[in-house]
Enzyme design. Structure first.
Site, PDB file in Angstrom:
ATOM      1  N   ASN A   1      -5.691 -22.471 -44.571  1.00  0.00           N
ATOM      2  CA  ASN A   1      -4.937 -21.576 -43.696  1.00  0.00           C
ATOM      3  C   ASN A   1      -3.442 -21.873 -43.720  1.00  0.00           C
ATOM      4  O   ASN A   1      -2.621 -20.991 -43.496  1.00  0.00           O
ATOM      5  CB  ASN A   1      -5.478 -21.651 -42.263  1.00  0.00           C
ATOM      6  CG  ASN A   1      -6.785 -20.891 -42.134  1.00  0.00           C
ATOM      7  OD1 ASN A   1      -7.127 -20.085 -42.995  1.00  0.00           O
ATOM      8  ND2 ASN A   1      -7.532 -21.154 -41.077  1.00  0.00           N
TER       9      ASN A   1
ATOM     10  N   GLU B   1     -13.867 -27.696 -44.949  1.00  0.00           N
ATOM     11  CA  GLU B   1     -12.745 -28.634 -44.920  1.00  0.00           C
ATOM     12  C   GLU B   1     -13.109 -29.739 -43.929  1.00  0.00           C
ATOM     13  O   GLU B   1     -13.356 -29.450 -42.752  1.00  0.00           O
ATOM     14  CB  GLU B   1     -11.462 -27.936 -44.444  1.00  0.00           C
ATOM     15  CG  GLU B   1     -10.762 -27.118 -45.502  1.00  0.00           C
ATOM     16  CD  GLU B   1      -9.469 -26.468 -44.986  1.00  0.00           C
ATOM     17  OE1 GLU B   1      -8.551 -26.290 -45.779  1.00  0.00           O
ATOM     18  OE2 GLU B   1      -9.382 -26.124 -43.786  1.00  0.00           O
TER      19      GLU B   1
ATOM     20  N   HIS C   1     -14.223 -27.916 -40.609  1.00  0.00           N
ATOM     21  CA  HIS C   1     -13.765 -26.529 -40.561  1.00  0.00           C
ATOM     22  C   HIS C   1     -14.602 -25.678 -41.513  1.00  0.00           C
ATOM     23  O   HIS C   1     -14.450 -25.742 -42.729  1.00  0.00           O
ATOM     24  CB  HIS C   1     -12.275 -26.456 -40.933  1.00  0.00           C
ATOM     25  CG  HIS C   1     -11.734 -25.064 -40.941  1.00  0.00           C
ATOM     26  ND1 HIS C   1     -10.707 -24.664 -41.757  1.00  0.00           N
ATOM     27  CD2 HIS C   1     -12.102 -23.965 -40.225  1.00  0.00           C
ATOM     28  CE1 HIS C   1     -10.472 -23.376 -41.547  1.00  0.00           C
ATOM     29  NE2 HIS C   1     -11.291 -22.940 -40.632  1.00  0.00           N
TER      30      HIS C   1
ATOM     31  N   SER D   1      -9.642 -24.357 -36.753  1.00  0.00           N
ATOM     32  CA  SER D   1      -9.116 -23.957 -38.055  1.00  0.00           C
ATOM     33  C   SER D   1      -7.643 -24.315 -38.215  1.00  0.00           C
ATOM     34  O   SER D   1      -7.105 -24.147 -39.298  1.00  0.00           O
ATOM     35  CB  SER D   1      -9.353 -22.468 -38.304  1.00  0.00           C
ATOM     36  OG  SER D   1      -9.049 -21.715 -37.174  1.00  0.00           O
TER      37      SER D   1
END
Ligand code: 3H9
Length: 677
Positions: free
Chosen positions: A481, A443, A431, A410
């Site tokens: 993130n 992702e 991800h 991540s």
């Protein structure tokens, strides 16, 4: 018609039946020239004395899938849609809609002004406007209650889910089912049977059904519709149909439609409709890039992520080999997958035999060498660069040539992971978001050396398993993130200055997020990324973790939880925060809700601008898609970058500067130009 008008509607004759045919690829949307063509050809068919009935059908893969959304917000062109529909409804000869594919929105509204509807069994009929922040604005809310009754009309309009043709037949929306391969001929034959009956204008039929459904729907969907205007407007229109004469109901519908159409919610939802489709496109990659074949998938790690990832493929009939280090962990992981499927089967989502079929194509193993025949291998072990590199080095010697090697990291550097192999072109990030079998975002992280066909294949397989895949570049946290980080940092800073977790969370929930930063920490685990030394207390988070306040899983985190996981504010947490604040010499003050927005949401826009400048996202709308599908950003606010335009980039820059943030040059540029992204 003017010379440049596309020939999107044609007229044919079959004896005494005229057939009006729409051909406007890809989805036969009601573009201005289609409306013009319908008006002209219906007029011609009505004027032709040898014609006794009219069939409306479409070429291509579908019936009319709705108004042309790309025309919304632009200067009107061509005839008014409602006027065209009224002229069809008032036709003096019976009109039959012949439906295949999807009759959606304005498409179903067109079918509703036809006097009869014939459909193939595989067709679907619906009014999904609510999903675009709209309502059926061409009589749908007034005609549906006259055809299917108030209960079905209220449900169809407010939820927007299409109905399969056989069910539509039971509901009275479809008069007859046609042969899957003989729609055109069957519809003509059906039309001939209606010549004697003559036209049956929907507007002249009576509304029927019980209006109590409207309040029931509001109660049942209160959580799902929180913050949305459109579901309520749809219901208001259906309710109006029960008490107003048809033309007045139509006028009410128009007024409500116009309000929604020019409001920000629909603009945001239409933006997301196109953004989602745009996200699938990879800049600079030829459309015809040959994809690699993915027939078998390997997953390393049978924990929560690995198990969830595997489920996506099994559900699509793609065999998965899942690898663990210990038998116990493997058994546990496989057991969780089965339990999840059985729970879904109990709710009617799968048949028991489907569960067995999915479990039957799952191969659990302790031997990583069993991945040798996999076309795509996804590593889903914990976040540690050394461990990941070790695994990828192993994969390099095991995987067959051309296999795609993906990491579910991540935030780690995919380029560095790729150096552990002799084939960096085959390496990329995939991800997934937790729970991986539920969350729609994927992702796909493009490494510096990732081969174009590997990237295109990962994007395509994402779509195949029902994800919305977005390309991200290599950077700490990728798109989602990375933007989360400044939000979390500022949320912690605000605690030190006098805000409480519950105040900050409430501002986020009121904004439309499913939960606030601290509720999210408690759900994910306060201990994630913790150094695990209870004597080393350098932050509020360290103090919480040291006291076993790891979040929902330990019954306490930023909040206290009861056995049903209901949160209440914690006196212990308040004390910890106060202690840290005093040691930091920060003065306690009242923090306004507006300041929380400015310091937690505006920095996300700022980070998004940096991501764009660095080319880590292909386009601003991709960032919006990430936040809608990965973190539950309210779709009626269109994602952070779209929202920045609504909020005003100049206002955002002024506030960021006031609070001492370094403003991204791109955001400054947008503010100076007074534009959005
Ligand atoms: C409405 O009707 C209002 C009325 O009440 C009238 C009021 C006055 N317009 O999804 P796909 C494009 S509101 C323009 O990948 P699929 C789409 O962008 C409308 N373009 O295919 C894409 O373009 P590209 C109510 C549209 O096979 C391409 O077509 N109707 C429209 O997976 C292929 O789309 C809806 O909300 C449109 N209406 O799914 C239905 N629809 O290739 C919206 C699609 O350049 N559409 N495009 O990326 C859908 O749900 C799906 O597209 C459909 C096909 C199920 C039809």
């Amino acid at each position: 018609m003017s010379e440049e008008t596309p020939n999107s509607v044609t007229l044919e004759k079959d004896g005494n039946v005229a057939v009006v045919i729409v051909n406007n690829p890809p989805v036969n949307a009601l573009s201005w020239h289609v409306r013009e063509g319908l008006a002209n050809h219906f007029a011609a068919a009505l004027a032709d004395d040898s014609v006794e009935a009219i069939v409306l059908r479409c070429d291509g893969s579908t019936f009319i899938a709705g108004a042309d959304i790309s025309e919304f917000g632009k200067a009107p062109r061509g005839p008014d849609f409602n006027a065209v529909l009224n002229s069809i409804e008032q036709a003096t000869k019976p009109v039959v809609a012949a439906i295949h594919g999807t009759a959606l929105g304005g498409g179903l509204e067109t079918a509703l002004v036809c006097h009869y509807r014939v459909a193939v069994p595989s067709a679907k009929l619906g009014v999904p406007e609510v999903k675009l922040g709209l309502l059926p604005g061409a009589g749908g809310t007034q005609r549906l209650p006259r055809v299917v009754g108030v209960e079905a009309a209220a449900t169809m309009t407010s939820l927007g889910d299409p109905v399969p043709a056989p069910k539509a037949k039971d509901m009275g929306l479809v008069d007859a089912l046609a042969g899957e391969d003989s729609l055109a001929a069957d519809a003509i034959a059906f039309a001939r049977t209606k010549i004697a009956d003559g036209p049956r204008p929907t507007r002249e039929r009576a509304v029927f059904g019980d209006v109590a459904i409207i309040e029931q729907l509001k109660t049942a969907n209160a959580k799902r519709w929180r913050g949305f205007d459109a579901p309520y407007a749809n219901l208001a229109c259906v309710e109006a149909a029960t008490r107003l004469p048809f033309d007045e109901g139509l006028a009410f519908e128009r007024q409500e439609f116009t309000k929604l159409m020019f409001g920000s919610q629909s603009a945001a939802q239409r933006h997301i409709f196109f953004a989602e489709r745009q996200a699938a496109k990879i800049d600079g990659l030829p459309k015809d890039t040959a994809l690699r074949d993915v027939k078998k998938v390997g997953v390393i790690g049978a924990g929560t992520m690995g198990g969830g990832i595997s489920m996506n493929f099994l559900q699509k009939g793609i065999p998965v080999t899942i690898v663990e280090m210990q038998q116990e962990a493997l058994d546990r992981g496989v057991g969780v997958i089965r339990k999840n499927y059985e729970a879904s089967a109990a709710k009617g989502r799968f048949k028991p035999e489907q569960v067995e079929a999915m479990m039957g194509i799952l191969t659990p193993t302790l031997n990583i060498e069993d991945l040798a025949d996999c076309d795509l291998i996804i590593e889903a072990v914990y976040e540690n660069m050394d461990v990941k590199k070790e695994i990828f080095a192993k994969l390099d010697s095991i995987a067959k040539p051309g296999a795609i090697l993906a990491s579910n990291t991540s935030y780690l550097d995919v380029d560095e992971i790729a150096t552990a192999t002799s084939r960096p072109g085959d390496v990329l990030g995939m991800h997934f978001f937790s729970p991986a079998n539920v969350m729609k975002l994927l992702e796909v992280v493009r490494g510096e050396k990732t081969a174009p066909d590997a990237l295109a294949t990962a994007m395509a397989i994402g779509k195949k398993i029902g994800k919305v895949a977005v390309v991200a570049g290599v950077c700490d946290g990728f798109i989602g993130n990375r933007m989360l980080k400044p939000r979390q940092v500022e949320a912690m800073n605000l605690l030190m200055e006098g805000a409480t977790p519950q105040q900050i969370d409430k501002v986020h929930v009121d904004f439309g997020m499913p939960m606030g930063p601290f509720q999210m920490s408690d759900l994910a685990g306060v201990d994630i990324g913790w150094h695990r030394d209870p004597t080393r207390i350098e932050s509020i988070r360290d103090a919480l973790a040291a006291k076993g306040r790891w979040g929902q899983k330990t019954g306490k985190g930023f909040y206290d939880y009861d056995e049903k996981r209901n949160p209440t504010p914690s006196a212990e947490v308040a004390e910890i925060i106060e202690d840290f604040r005093q040691h930091s010499n920060k003065a306690k003050r009242e923090i306004s809700d507006q300041e929380i927005i400015e310091r937690t949401l505006y920095p996300m826009v700022n980070e998004g601008a940096l991501i764009l400048t660095e080319g880590k996202a292909q386009r601003a709308s991709d960032i919006d898609v990430v936040w809608i599908y990965g973190y539950g950003w309210p779709v009626y606010r269109g994602g952070p970058m779209f929202w920045a335009g609504l909020e005003g980039t100049d206002k955002i820059v002024a506030a960021l500067e006031k609070h001492g943030f370094a403003v991204a040059p791109l955001l400054k540029e947008k503010a100076e130009a007074k534009s959005g992204f």
